[in-house]
Every structure is written in C-alpha cells, then in structure tokens.
Design a protein around this motif. Structure first.
Motif, PDB file in Angstrom:
ATOM      1  N   PRO A 222     -26.602 -26.198 -12.350  1.00 15.27           N
ATOM      2  CA  PRO A 222     -25.258 -25.811 -12.654  1.00 15.27           C
ATOM      3  C   PRO A 222     -24.698 -24.312 -11.863  1.00 15.27           C
ATOM      4  N   SER A 223     -23.334 -24.212 -12.040  1.00 11.82           N
ATOM      5  CA  SER A 223     -22.827 -22.929 -11.485  1.00 11.82           C
ATOM      6  C   SER A 223     -22.260 -22.054 -12.399  1.00 11.82           C
ATOM      7  N   ASN A 224     -22.576 -20.643 -12.142  1.00 14.76           N
ATOM      8  CA  ASN A 224     -21.808 -19.799 -12.925  1.00 14.76           C
ATOM      9  C   ASN A 224     -20.688 -19.453 -12.586  1.00 14.76           C
ATOM     10  N   GLY A 225     -19.446 -19.750 -13.290  1.00 16.80           N
ATOM     11  CA  GLY A 225     -17.971 -19.521 -12.797  1.00 16.80           C
ATOM     12  C   GLY A 225     -17.383 -18.271 -13.464  1.00 16.80           C
ATOM     13  N   LEU A 226     -16.531 -17.821 -12.587  1.00 22.65           N
ATOM     14  CA  LEU A 226     -15.590 -16.689 -13.242  1.00 22.65           C
ATOM     15  C   LEU A 226     -14.289 -17.305 -13.577  1.00 22.65           C
ATOM     16  N   PHE A 227     -13.701 -16.848 -14.673  1.00 20.93           N
ATOM     17  CA  PHE A 227     -12.688 -17.388 -15.236  1.00 20.93           C
ATOM     18  C   PHE A 227     -11.228 -16.177 -15.730  1.00 20.93           C
ATOM     19  N   ARG A 228     -10.149 -16.394 -15.567  1.00 23.55           N
ATOM     20  CA  ARG A 228      -9.285 -15.356 -15.960  1.00 23.55           C
ATOM     21  C   ARG A 228      -8.154 -15.737 -16.584  1.00 23.55           C
ATOM     22  N   SER A 229      -7.702 -15.006 -17.544  1.00 19.60           N
ATOM     23  CA  SER A 229      -6.372 -15.297 -18.413  1.00 19.60           C
ATOM     24  C   SER A 229      -5.459 -14.272 -18.300  1.00 19.60           C
ATOM     25  N   GLU A 237      -7.857 -19.756 -16.092  1.00 11.83           N
ATOM     26  CA  GLU A 237      -8.155 -20.514 -14.839  1.00 11.83           C
ATOM     27  C   GLU A 237      -9.340 -20.139 -14.196  1.00 11.83           C
ATOM     28  N   GLN A 238      -9.999 -20.953 -13.605  1.00 13.60           N
ATOM     29  CA  GLN A 238     -11.365 -20.770 -12.882  1.00 13.60           C
ATOM     30  C   GLN A 238     -10.945 -20.275 -11.524  1.00 13.60           C
ATOM     31  N   LEU A 239     -11.537 -19.255 -11.176  1.00 15.35           N
ATOM     32  CA  LEU A 239     -11.239 -18.383  -9.958  1.00 15.35           C
ATOM     33  C   LEU A 239     -12.505 -18.849  -8.889  1.00 15.35           C
ATOM     34  N   PHE A 240     -13.578 -18.935  -9.401  1.00 16.90           N
ATOM     35  CA  PHE A 240     -14.598 -19.284  -8.433  1.00 16.90           C
ATOM     36  C   PHE A 240     -15.922 -19.626  -9.047  1.00 16.90           C
ATOM     37  N   ALA A 241     -16.818 -20.365  -8.600  1.00 16.32           N
ATOM     38  CA  ALA A 241     -18.044 -20.928  -9.182  1.00 16.32           C
ATOM     39  C   ALA A 241     -19.355 -20.693  -7.970  1.00 16.32           C
ATOM     40  N   ALA A 242     -20.245 -20.058  -8.443  1.00 15.25           N
ATOM     41  CA  ALA A 242     -21.277 -19.722  -7.680  1.00 15.25           C
ATOM     42  C   ALA A 242     -22.059 -20.747  -7.413  1.00 15.25           C
ATOM     43  N   PRO A 243     -22.309 -21.366  -6.252  1.00 14.99           N
ATOM     44  CA  PRO A 243     -23.104 -22.526  -5.807  1.00 14.99           C
ATOM     45  C   PRO A 243     -24.329 -22.620  -6.254  1.00 14.99           C
ATOM     46  N   ASN A 244     -24.727 -23.434  -7.260  1.00 20.97           N
ATOM     47  CA  ASN A 244     -26.106 -23.734  -7.789  1.00 20.97           C
ATOM     48  C   ASN A 244     -26.828 -22.329  -8.467  1.00 20.97           C
ATOM     49  N   LYS A 245     -25.767 -21.585  -9.169  1.00 21.89           N
ATOM     50  CA  LYS A 245     -26.469 -20.482  -9.503  1.00 21.89           C
ATOM     51  C   LYS A 245     -25.883 -20.267 -11.193  1.00 21.89           C
ATOM     52  N   GLY A 246     -26.607 -20.709 -11.902  1.00 22.44           N
ATOM     53  CA  GLY A 246     -26.238 -20.837 -13.539  1.00 22.44           C
ATOM     54  C   GLY A 246     -27.228 -20.677 -14.254  1.00 22.44           C
ATOM     55  N   PHE A 247     -27.236 -20.424 -15.533  1.00 21.55           N
ATOM     56  CA  PHE A 247     -28.123 -20.318 -16.826  1.00 21.55           C
ATOM     57  C   PHE A 247     -28.984 -21.385 -17.281  1.00 21.55           C
ATOM     58  N   ARG A 274     -27.810 -13.303  -8.008  1.00 17.76           N
ATOM     59  CA  ARG A 274     -26.672 -13.024  -6.955  1.00 17.76           C
ATOM     60  C   ARG A 274     -25.368 -12.536  -7.284  1.00 17.76           C
ATOM     61  N   LEU A 275     -24.724 -11.854  -6.515  1.00 20.47           N
ATOM     62  CA  LEU A 275     -23.411 -10.893  -6.821  1.00 20.47           C
ATOM     63  C   LEU A 275     -22.316 -11.799  -5.723  1.00 20.47           C
ATOM     64  N   TYR A 276     -21.285 -11.972  -6.371  1.00 27.13           N
ATOM     65  CA  TYR A 276     -20.350 -12.333  -5.609  1.00 27.13           C
ATOM     66  C   TYR A 276     -18.995 -11.554  -5.495  1.00 27.13           C
ATOM     67  N   LEU A 277     -18.408 -11.501  -4.476  1.00 24.71           N
ATOM     68  CA  LEU A 277     -17.365 -10.342  -4.491  1.00 24.71           C
ATOM     69  C   LEU A 277     -15.909 -10.762  -3.810  1.00 24.71           C
ATOM     70  N   SER A 278     -14.720 -10.540  -4.399  1.00 19.95           N
ATOM     71  CA  SER A 278     -13.513 -10.923  -3.766  1.00 19.95           C
ATOM     72  C   SER A 278     -12.695  -9.578  -3.708  1.00 19.95           C
ATOM     73  N   THR A 279     -12.048  -9.292  -2.619  1.00 20.50           N
ATOM     74  CA  THR A 279     -11.235  -8.078  -2.554  1.00 20.50           C
ATOM     75  C   THR A 279      -9.745  -8.636  -2.446  1.00 20.50           C
ATOM     76  N   ASP A 280      -9.363  -9.724  -2.646  1.00 25.79           N
ATOM     77  CA  ASP A 280      -8.204 -10.324  -2.275  1.00 25.79           C
ATOM     78  C   ASP A 280      -7.788 -11.118  -3.779  1.00 25.79           C
ATOM     79  N   ASP A 281      -8.134 -10.762  -4.935  1.00 29.95           N
ATOM     80  CA  ASP A 281      -7.934 -11.104  -6.299  1.00 29.95           C
ATOM     81  C   ASP A 281      -8.275 -12.559  -6.460  1.00 29.95           C
ATOM     82  N   GLY A 282      -9.476 -12.950  -5.796  1.00 25.59           N
ATOM     83  CA  GLY A 282      -9.785 -14.094  -5.986  1.00 25.59           C
ATOM     84  C   GLY A 282      -9.540 -15.185  -5.069  1.00 25.59           C
ATOM     85  N   VAL A 283      -8.906 -15.013  -4.094  1.00 28.56           N
ATOM     86  CA  VAL A 283      -8.651 -15.899  -3.092  1.00 28.56           C
ATOM     87  C   VAL A 283      -9.808 -16.294  -2.206  1.00 28.56           C
ATOM     88  N   THR A 284     -10.438 -15.461  -1.507  1.00 30.75           N
ATOM     89  CA  THR A 284     -11.569 -15.757  -1.120  1.00 30.75           C
ATOM     90  C   THR A 284     -12.953 -14.757  -1.484  1.00 30.75           C
TER      91      THR A 284
END
Length: 442
Positions: A222-229, A237-247, A274-284
């Motif tokens: 599974p993937s660990n996803g980041l969500f925002r309200s 809304e789901q912003l991103f899901a880390a590929p093949n990285k979940g619990f 793993r650590l995932y970073l966005s500097t454009d509010d979750g676009v990339t």
C-alpha cells in the motif's frame, strides 16, 4: 584533457550529491524520541553497546556532533517546554532541567497511564499533550505539573499521535478501528472525523488539518497518503500517496506515527523510512530521503521531524531494532536550505507571536497574473471566512471557511481561468467584514 574534465566534473557532482543529504548523527544508541531546547538535543533510546540498559538519555549541545550519557532517567518519549524537558515511560514521568543533565521523578497526577505514544507542546496555548496506549489523552496547562484527561469517547483502544494550534487539537489512532478526533475548544469537546486508520496528524498555522493514512488497504504494497481539509474536517482531499510505502504488512504498525510538517506552501510527510517534500502547496512532490539508510524489512518509520535554527532533524524509529544490527535507525540532521525553504524555528519551546488585532493585509503581487497571496491575522481564535467576489458581489471562490487559531496567516488565490478585471477579497470574522481590492491583468 577531455577525460580529465569528465572525471573532474563527475567528482564535483558526486561531492555535491553527497553533501545534499541527511547526515546520521546518532552514535552508539538508537533513539526512540528526541526534543530540542535552546540548541540542546535530548534523546531517549536503547543502547547498542549495553543491551541490558533498555532505555537511556543522551544529550548533545553541538547539534549531534558529540553526546553525553545521562543515566539518572529512562523513558520512551521526550518533550521540550520553555521550562525544560519531560521524559515519559509507563506510569513514571521525569522532569528535566533545560540542560538535560538533571531529572526528577514524578507521576501523572493520579492517572493510570500505559506507555505514552507521543507528547506535544503547543506554544500558542502553552499546553502539553500526551497520548497513551490505554486511550488516554492528557492535557496540561502548567507545562506538565498537573494534568486533565480529555473527554474522548470512541472504540479506539489507544491513541497514536496528537498535534495542536491554539484551541484546535487533532489526535487519533492508526489501528483497525482507529479514527481522527478534532477539538476546536482546546480539548473540552470532540468530534469524531472518521478517516479510518490515520497514521499522523498536523494542524497548520492557518488552521488547515492534515493527516496521513494507508491508501489501497488490502494491497500487498500500500501507499501512505497525505490528506488535507480546509473546512474544519468536513471534507478532505488527497494531496499525494508515497509509492509502495505504507504500514500494511508490518509486524506491528501500531504506535508508530508518521512525521508531518506544514509551513505555508511547504509540505513534508513521511512514509515508512522515506520522506516526501513539496514546496508548492502539494502540486509537485520529490523524495527528500537522500542519505537515509533504506530499510528492506519494512519495520522502520520516520516518526518525528523538527526544525531548530537552520537545521532540520528527523528520527527514524525501528519496530524491531535488534540492538543495533540495523544501523540506519536513529537521528538524522540536514541543513534547512537544502529543502528549498528558509530556515525557521519550529522547536516546541518557541514562544508564539500572536498579533494584537484582526487585520486583512494587502495582497501581493497586486495587480497579479494568475496568482496572488493574501495575508491576514487574528488576535484570538474563532471562525473565519475568506472569500473572493467579482464587482457585482457574486462569490466566486472560498479560500478559507473554518475555525482558525490566533496568528498570522496567508492564503493564495490562483485564477488562471478568471477574466481580467477587479475583484474583492472579503475577510469575515466575529461579525465583522474587511474588504480589499484585487486586480487581475492578463
């Protein structure tokens, strides 16, 4: 000459790549938690040299370059407040001096506390929070001297994480029946937001809610996803899901929270090691894990991220440490500048900069095309609505409509499809409305 130049530039590239990464700063111990106060790092953890010592306290005053062992206290979780440190394990609590060298045993004020899973200090409300394995959320308004039990009601068997900004508090549990719980009155009353099996939570300075959880549950990887309200937890809304990285598939994913950090458009979260970073509010998004020793067993998680001055620190915790066999488990450091955003101070001891007024600032740039940033500030928490209107008064966008803590904030309006012309930005709080004019030029 050409061959020499190729080798030279290849060497320079490798040297730069080696520099732009995390540096392992743990030595002969494996931390289970860390805290920073006035540049001094205190970690709790298990020794890899003396396996008989289940937990120890190590202190560094030079950013992790050297460490001293303090054997007078032991515990799993450690926290910094302006008064010093708090160390917790089972029904025992230790209060530490600001230098981390002296510790006094204490208790939880009569509460039955199983192992703590996470502690958090909110400088805005000057409150300490502690989550536990027996479904207790303790709150202290005197920096850990006395405690009250938050009145949560749920089928959750324990709590994994807690985060707060002023009166907004977010907690939850990442077990099978786990859920998010939100309070907008400092922990007096709670709403169950659902969102099953959250692995971490974060309340942004502007009051937006973030959480992580496994997505595609039931899949082997599974993937660990980041969500925002942005509406107080009504929708996410789901912003991103880390590929093949979940619990999923871990021996025991419980009690291991994911690290989340949010500051304006800068978003960061962890998925396993793993650590995932966005500097454009979750676009990339990009993988910001360079230098972290990968874990092929799937038994580790990056559980705490903190910035102190110009250095970022990250703790990678192993679920099955095996007394130092997996040498990648521990504390890492990295210059904040390498993340693409300015140095700041999110250490728990930082005093809150609370404005003294309710104000709508001038948008910048203005005129703009196609995006502008709108600053505003609140002197006290409350429900805030920030919206965009055309010259006829018709509402065309809502940037924020939620309970918001006191503080200074910014919201961004992007209008790539809106026609050129004048627009109104309207900020409503506590029955009062402030308005400014925006000009879109294409």
């Amino acid at each position: 000459m050409h061959r020499f130049a190729t080798v030279f530039f290849a060497f320079c590239f490798l040297a730069l790549s080696a520099h732009a990464q995390w540096t392992f700063v743990s030595q002969d111990f494996e931390p289970t938690d860390f805290a920073i106060l006035d540049g001094r790092i205190v970690v709790s953890g298990a020794s890899t040299i003396s396996p008989a010592a289940s937990h120890e306290v190590h202190v560094s005053a030079d950013g992790g370059q050297s460490w001293s062992l303090v054997s007078a206290a032991e515990g799993r979780n450690v926290l910094a407040t302006p008064d010093g440190f708090i160390l917790a394990e089972l029904n025992t609590k230790f209060d530490g001096t600001p230098d981390g060298q002296s510790w006094t045993p204490n208790d939880w004020g009569g509460y039955d506390v199983a192992k703590t899973t996470q502690m958090f200090y909110d400088p805005i409300a000057d409150r300490v929070f502690a989550t536990t394995q027996n479904y207790v959320l303790l709150i202290s308004s005197d920096r850990g001297q006395t405690w009250v039990n938050a009145p949560l009601s749920s089928s959750d068997s324990e709590l994994t994480f807690v985060h707060a900004q002023g009166d907004i508090v977010l907690t939850g549990y990442n077990g099978t029946q786990g859920a998010l719980h939100l309070s907008t009155d400092g922990g007096q009353t709670w709403a169950n937001l659902g969102q099953g099996r959250p692995t971490g939570g974060f309340v942004a300075p502007n009051g937006d809610l973030y959480y992580t959880k496994d997505v595609n549950i039931g899949v082997v990887t599974p993937s660990n996803g980041l969500f925002r309200s942005r509406d107080g937890g009504a929708t996410f809304e789901q912003l991103f899901a880390a590929p093949n990285k979940g619990f999923q598939g871990r021996k025991s994913p419980l009690r291991m929270a994911a690290a989340i950090y949010v500051n304006g458009p800068n978003l960061l979260f962890s998925a396993n090691d793993r650590l995932y970073l966005s500097t454009d509010d979750g676009v990339t998004w990009e993988d910001a894990s360079a230098g972290i020793v990968p874990d092929d067993t799937g038994e580790s998680a990056a559980i705490r991220f903190e910035i102190a001055g110009d250095t970022a620190y990250l703790l990678l915790l192993s679920n099955d440490r095996n007394q130092g066999i997996h040498t990648g488990y521990g504390l890492y450091a990295r210059p904040v500048s390498e993340f693409g955003f300015a140095a700041t101070n999110t250490s728990n001891q930082a005093e809150a900069d609370v404005p003294q007024s309710f104000r709508l600032g001038a948008a910048y740039p203005n005129p703009f095309n196609p995006q502008t940033t709108i600053p505003y500030e609140l002197s006290r928490p409350g429900h805030l609505r920030l919206s965009i209107h055309d010259v006829t008064g018709r509402e065309i966008a809502v940037l924020r409509d939620a309970h918001t803590p006191a503080g200074q904030f910014e919201s961004t309006w992007s209008a790539p499809n809106a026609p050129s012309g004048a627009y109104l930005v309207r900020l409503t709080f506590d029955g009062t409305t402030l308005t400014n004019t925006l000009t879109l030029l294409k």
